[in-house]
Design an enzyme around this catalytic site. Sequence first.
Site, PDB file in Angstrom:
ATOM      1  N   SER A   1       0.842  -1.204   0.000  1.00 37.28           N
ATOM      2  CA  SER A   1       0.000   0.000   0.000  1.00 37.28           C
ATOM      3  C   SER A   1       0.873   1.247   0.000  1.00 37.28           C
ATOM      4  CB  SER A   1      -0.887   0.046   1.241  1.00 37.28           C
ATOM      5  OG  SER A   1      -1.749  -1.057   1.260  1.00 37.28           O
TER       6      SER A   1
HETATM    7  N1  SAH Z   1       1.317  -5.533   4.024  1.00 31.16           N
HETATM    8  C1  SAH Z   1       1.837  -6.070   2.794  1.00 31.16           C
HETATM    9  C2  SAH Z   1       0.852  -5.760   1.699  1.00 31.16           C
HETATM   10  C3  SAH Z   1       0.658  -6.893   0.771  1.00 31.16           C
HETATM   11  S1  SAH Z   1      -0.792  -6.790  -0.249  1.00 31.16           S
HETATM   12  C4  SAH Z   1       3.226  -5.503   2.542  1.00 31.16           C
HETATM   13  O1  SAH Z   1       3.705  -4.725   3.377  1.00 31.16           O
HETATM   14  O2  SAH Z   1       3.857  -5.824   1.531  1.00 31.16           O
HETATM   15  C5  SAH Z   1      -1.878  -7.916   0.550  1.00 31.16           C
HETATM   16  C6  SAH Z   1      -1.382  -9.334   0.710  1.00 31.16           C
HETATM   17  O3  SAH Z   1      -2.464 -10.109   1.230  1.00 31.16           O
HETATM   18  C7  SAH Z   1      -0.976 -10.028  -0.594  1.00 31.16           C
HETATM   19  O4  SAH Z   1       0.374 -10.405  -0.497  1.00 31.16           O
HETATM   20  C8  SAH Z   1      -1.904 -11.251  -0.664  1.00 31.16           C
HETATM   21  O5  SAH Z   1      -1.267 -12.405  -1.188  1.00 31.16           O
HETATM   22  C9  SAH Z   1      -2.281 -11.434   0.793  1.00 31.16           C
HETATM   23  N2  SAH Z   1      -3.506 -12.200   1.060  1.00 31.16           N
HETATM   24  C10 SAH Z   1      -4.699 -12.118   0.419  1.00 31.16           C
HETATM   25  N3  SAH Z   1      -5.575 -12.976   0.970  1.00 31.16           N
HETATM   26  C11 SAH Z   1      -4.923 -13.606   2.002  1.00 31.16           C
HETATM   27  C12 SAH Z   1      -5.294 -14.616   2.949  1.00 31.16           C
HETATM   28  N4  SAH Z   1      -6.507 -15.143   2.984  1.00 31.16           N
HETATM   29  N5  SAH Z   1      -4.378 -15.013   3.847  1.00 31.16           N
HETATM   30  C13 SAH Z   1      -3.116 -14.498   3.845  1.00 31.16           C
HETATM   31  N6  SAH Z   1      -2.709 -13.565   2.968  1.00 31.16           N
HETATM   32  C14 SAH Z   1      -3.597 -13.111   2.053  1.00 31.16           C
END
Ligand code: SAH
Length: 199
Positions: free
Chosen positions: A54
């Site tokens: 984000s």
């Molecule tokens: N906070 C992260 C943002 C990643 S974007 C950072 O600092 O990089 C959101 C993430 O949520 C993605 O990597 C996606 O694969 C993950 N995601 C989506 N659904 C999920 C689930 N049910 N369990 C675990 N991770 C999930």
Amino acid sequence: MKKEELIRSLKSRKFPEKIIKAFEKVNRESFVPEEKVLAYEDIPLPIGFGQTISQPYTIAFMLTLLNVRDKQKILEVGSGSGYVLALLSKLSPKGKIFGIERIKELAEKSKKVLEKENIKNVQVIYGDGSKGLEKEKPFDRILVSASSRELPQKLINQLKINGILVTPVRNSIVVVKKEINENKIKEYPGFVFVPLIED
Ligand code: SAH
């Protein structure tokens, strides 16, 4: 933009001092696989597999609402690159921090980066976090970094009393403070997130 400019912009938006300090301590470029020159732009950046970190403003806003203290037990669902886990570690250096990520490559990679950045109080788990992390509950704080269609009741169940959940629901950021009787809920509309995949 350079890191100092990002910090200045977060200051001008009046985020709390401890949040800005955390951003100062973490190198965003270490968590961004490509386009490192863009690491400090206030925009979301790709981390591979169709996912993004984000924009810093959104992360700062969510972390402010999460109101983290030291020595807390904290869960991030959707920990992706590990960048937010690193920020959480700075906000709670004696805390116990867990990240769950459902894309194996990202989970593995984030472990390595966090190790390289010398962050020791964070554990990354590969798996579906939509149901939380049963074996480590209850948590003081839960942060969800991907958007669900409804308020995730299963995660609220894994909070301590007085615990706080910050989660995107559709295009809003929702804060839930768990209380003995009725939970307190606040909604902040106008954000975009990748979807939380529920298996
Ligand atoms: N906070 C992260 C943002 C990643 S974007 C950072 O600092 O990089 C959101 C993430 O949520 C993605 O990597 C996606 O694969 C993950 N995601 C989506 N659904 C999920 C689930 N049910 N369990 C675990 N991770 C999930």
